[in-house]
Design an enzyme around this catalytic site. Structure first.
Site, PDB file in Angstrom:
ATOM      1  N   VAL A   1     -11.277 -29.999 -25.613  1.00 19.52           N
ATOM      2  CA  VAL A   1     -10.670 -31.143 -24.112  1.00 19.52           C
ATOM      3  C   VAL A   1     -11.120 -32.704 -24.240  1.00 19.52           C
ATOM      4  O   VAL A   1      -9.359 -32.477 -24.197  1.00 19.52           O
ATOM      5  CB  VAL A   1     -11.557 -30.760 -22.895  1.00 19.52           C
ATOM      6  CG1 VAL A   1     -11.095 -31.650 -21.650  1.00 19.52           C
ATOM      7  CG2 VAL A   1     -11.415 -29.695 -22.189  1.00 19.52           C
TER       8      VAL A   1
ATOM      9  N   ARG B   1     -20.881 -21.517 -21.553  1.00 18.72           N
ATOM     10  CA  ARG B   1     -21.962 -20.577 -21.485  1.00 18.72           C
ATOM     11  C   ARG B   1     -21.570 -19.622 -22.385  1.00 18.72           C
ATOM     12  O   ARG B   1     -19.935 -19.166 -22.653  1.00 18.72           O
ATOM     13  CB  ARG B   1     -21.995 -19.746 -20.113  1.00 18.72           C
ATOM     14  CG  ARG B   1     -22.943 -19.320 -19.690  1.00 18.72           C
ATOM     15  CD  ARG B   1     -23.293 -18.807 -18.307  1.00 18.72           C
ATOM     16  NE  ARG B   1     -23.358 -18.195 -18.106  1.00 18.72           N
ATOM     17  CZ  ARG B   1     -22.963 -17.503 -16.235  1.00 18.72           C
ATOM     18  NH1 ARG B   1     -22.658 -18.399 -15.739  1.00 18.72           N
ATOM     19  NH2 ARG B   1     -24.044 -16.277 -16.496  1.00 18.72           N
TER      20      ARG B   1
ATOM     21  N   HIS C   1     -16.663 -26.896  -8.145  1.00 17.54           N
ATOM     22  CA  HIS C   1     -15.820 -26.621  -9.123  1.00 17.54           C
ATOM     23  C   HIS C   1     -16.693 -24.998  -9.537  1.00 17.54           C
ATOM     24  O   HIS C   1     -17.268 -25.270 -10.340  1.00 17.54           O
ATOM     25  CB  HIS C   1     -15.833 -27.924  -9.943  1.00 17.54           C
ATOM     26  CG  HIS C   1     -14.113 -26.907 -11.484  1.00 17.54           C
ATOM     27  ND1 HIS C   1     -13.057 -27.305 -10.769  1.00 17.54           N
ATOM     28  CD2 HIS C   1     -14.870 -28.029 -12.845  1.00 17.54           C
ATOM     29  CE1 HIS C   1     -12.683 -27.045 -11.634  1.00 17.54           C
ATOM     30  NE2 HIS C   1     -13.383 -26.947 -12.904  1.00 17.54           N
TER      31      HIS C   1
HETATM   32  N1  APR Z   1     -23.096 -35.925 -28.074  1.00 20.24           N
HETATM   33  C1  APR Z   1     -21.850 -35.850 -28.280  1.00 20.24           C
HETATM   34  N2  APR Z   1     -20.930 -34.441 -28.240  1.00 20.24           N
HETATM   35  C2  APR Z   1     -21.590 -33.837 -28.155  1.00 20.24           C
HETATM   36  C3  APR Z   1     -22.999 -33.456 -27.831  1.00 20.24           C
HETATM   37  C4  APR Z   1     -23.611 -34.331 -27.568  1.00 20.24           C
HETATM   38  N3  APR Z   1     -24.947 -34.422 -27.264  1.00 20.24           N
HETATM   39  N4  APR Z   1     -23.123 -32.510 -27.214  1.00 20.24           N
HETATM   40  C5  APR Z   1     -21.532 -31.504 -27.626  1.00 20.24           C
HETATM   41  N5  APR Z   1     -21.126 -31.659 -27.984  1.00 20.24           N
HETATM   42  C6  APR Z   1     -19.571 -32.222 -28.617  1.00 20.24           C
HETATM   43  C7  APR Z   1     -19.602 -30.712 -29.428  1.00 20.24           C
HETATM   44  O1  APR Z   1     -19.726 -31.038 -30.777  1.00 20.24           O
HETATM   45  C8  APR Z   1     -18.505 -30.528 -29.361  1.00 20.24           C
HETATM   46  O2  APR Z   1     -17.345 -30.819 -30.043  1.00 20.24           O
HETATM   47  O3  APR Z   1     -19.052 -31.783 -27.430  1.00 20.24           O
HETATM   48  C9  APR Z   1     -17.887 -30.850 -28.093  1.00 20.24           C
HETATM   49  C10 APR Z   1     -17.294 -30.252 -27.127  1.00 20.24           C
HETATM   50  O4  APR Z   1     -16.315 -29.178 -27.137  1.00 20.24           O
HETATM   51  P1  APR Z   1     -15.562 -27.802 -27.105  1.00 20.24           P
HETATM   52  O5  APR Z   1     -16.641 -27.024 -27.519  1.00 20.24           O
HETATM   53  O6  APR Z   1     -15.008 -27.871 -27.491  1.00 20.24           O
HETATM   54  O7  APR Z   1     -14.842 -27.164 -25.030  1.00 20.24           O
HETATM   55  P2  APR Z   1     -14.410 -28.395 -25.194  1.00 20.24           P
HETATM   56  O8  APR Z   1     -13.123 -26.603 -24.595  1.00 20.24           O
HETATM   57  O9  APR Z   1     -13.878 -29.334 -25.205  1.00 20.24           O
HETATM   58  O10 APR Z   1     -14.743 -27.886 -22.586  1.00 20.24           O
HETATM   59  C11 APR Z   1     -15.348 -28.816 -22.786  1.00 20.24           C
HETATM   60  O11 APR Z   1     -15.270 -29.233 -20.586  1.00 20.24           O
HETATM   61  O12 APR Z   1     -14.579 -28.273 -19.732  1.00 20.24           O
HETATM   62  C12 APR Z   1     -14.934 -28.564 -19.346  1.00 20.24           C
HETATM   63  O13 APR Z   1     -16.214 -26.288 -19.418  1.00 20.24           O
HETATM   64  C13 APR Z   1     -16.138 -27.259 -20.246  1.00 20.24           C
HETATM   65  O14 APR Z   1     -18.234 -27.944 -20.190  1.00 20.24           O
HETATM   66  C14 APR Z   1     -16.852 -27.770 -21.330  1.00 20.24           C
HETATM   67  C15 APR Z   1     -16.422 -29.088 -21.789  1.00 20.24           C
END
Ligand code: APR
Length: 308
Positions: free
Chosen positions: A12, A81, A174
């Protein structure tokens, strides 16, 4: 150029950075805890600038100092999750992440407007508000824009009409308790209640409520990111350009709709200060009942969080 920070450079976050750059809404800072990854994605986006015709500057970083002076901060950091994980597990892990991220925003970008995307959205937005201590109008979440976008897509597919003529309204939490409002959903001004039988509307409402899960089931790994990033980019644009657009967003309520000290999806006017105004619709009894159901789910989430 305005400065927009996107925290979390996953599916995202990175797609949001791309959309912001392609619309030239400002310069983008993409941050993540993973080293190298935001830098790599930012460089890749910079190298697309000449081809796509944008001058936005995009940097990737692991250092919160780089977010200094941000006008808008989008939070997508978190984990999804996974099988075997309870809702409380997710709540605990993501609330810790949002706390950490929010402390850094308060320290380095104290004047920013925050838009949250991380799930469970209504609760994470609440955590961000309480951690930053920002005024509530500057902390809100992306929910209804996405849910309404999905509802609009399904209506357009059903009627064979242009999705651009559809104005859909989905309020509430949501998740499973969201509240699609057919009465306020129109095709070129005509309510869909005049265009489709009730049973068809109910089918599209159910599909909207399960919209996120439908994508997860198809992707197998990961969740939706094209429509979520498009939704948050629309919100960023409304803020930075101070357009006054009215969108359904996850807003802090202080008496509106009869709820206090919770976040819930409601229509709001967006501008440079974030939420300029929460719009109160006159709901019918069944609609209000669904909103109450949503509000209760959010209150349970906040209670669960406080017990962790
Ligand atoms: N600080 C910065 N980044 C972080 C941290 C942190 N403390 N913890 C995790 N991340 C980063 C991860 O390294 C990862 O790159 O957050 C990113 C999340 O990306 P994805 O796993 O690809 O998840 P994504 O599909 O982008 O969704 C993100 O948006 O729609 C919502 O439910 C979804 O909660 C989720 C969020």
């Amino acid at each position: 150029m305005p400065k927009i920070t996107v925290i979390g450079a996953g599916a995202v976050g990175a797609t949001t950075a791309q959309r912001i750059a392609e619309k030239e809404l400002g310069d983008v800072v993409l941050t993540d805890i993973v080293e190298g990854m935001p830098q790599g994605k930012a460089l890749d986006l910079m190298e697309a600038g000449q081809l796509m015709g944008y001058d936005s500057n995009i940097i990737g970083t692991n250092d919160y100092k780089d977010i200094e002076g941000s006008d808008v901060v989008v939070i997508t950091a978190g984990i999804a999750r996974k099988p075997g994980m309870t809702r409380d597990d997710l709540l605990r892990i993501n609330s810790n992440i949002i706390r950490d991220v929010s402390q850094n925003i308060a320290k380095y970008a104290p004047d920013s407007v925050i838009i949250t995307v991380t799930n469970p959205l209504d609760i994470m937005t609440y955590v961000s508000l309480k951690t930053t201590g920002f005024e509530p109008n500057r902390v809100f979440g992306m929910s209804g824009v996405l849910d309404s976008g999905r509802f609009a897509a399904f209506i357009a597919m059903e009627l064979g009409c242009s999705v651009r003529d559809i104005n859909a309204m989905v309020l509430g939490g949501h998740g499973d308790t969201m509240v699609p409002l057919p009465r306020f959903t129109t095709v070129s001004g005509v309510p869909i209640t005049e265009l489709m039988p009730g049973s068809t509307i109910q089918r599209l409402v159910d599909r909207t409520i399960n919209g996120g899960a439908e994508i997860v089931n198809l992707l197998k790994t990961g969740s939706a990111f094209y429509a979520p990033s498009a939704s948050v980019t629309n919100m960023v644009e409304a803020v930075l350009k101070n357009t006054g657009r009215i969108m359904p967003v996850c807003a802090y309520l202080n008496g509106e709709y009869g709820y206090s000290d919770i976040y819930l999806g409601v229509p709001a006017k967006l501008g440079r200060e974030g939420i300029a105004k929460v719009i109160e619709l006159k709901l019918e009894a069944n609609e209000k009942k669904s909103m109450d159901n949503s509000a209760n789910a959010v209150i349970s989430g906040i209670t669960a969080l406080n017990k962790l």
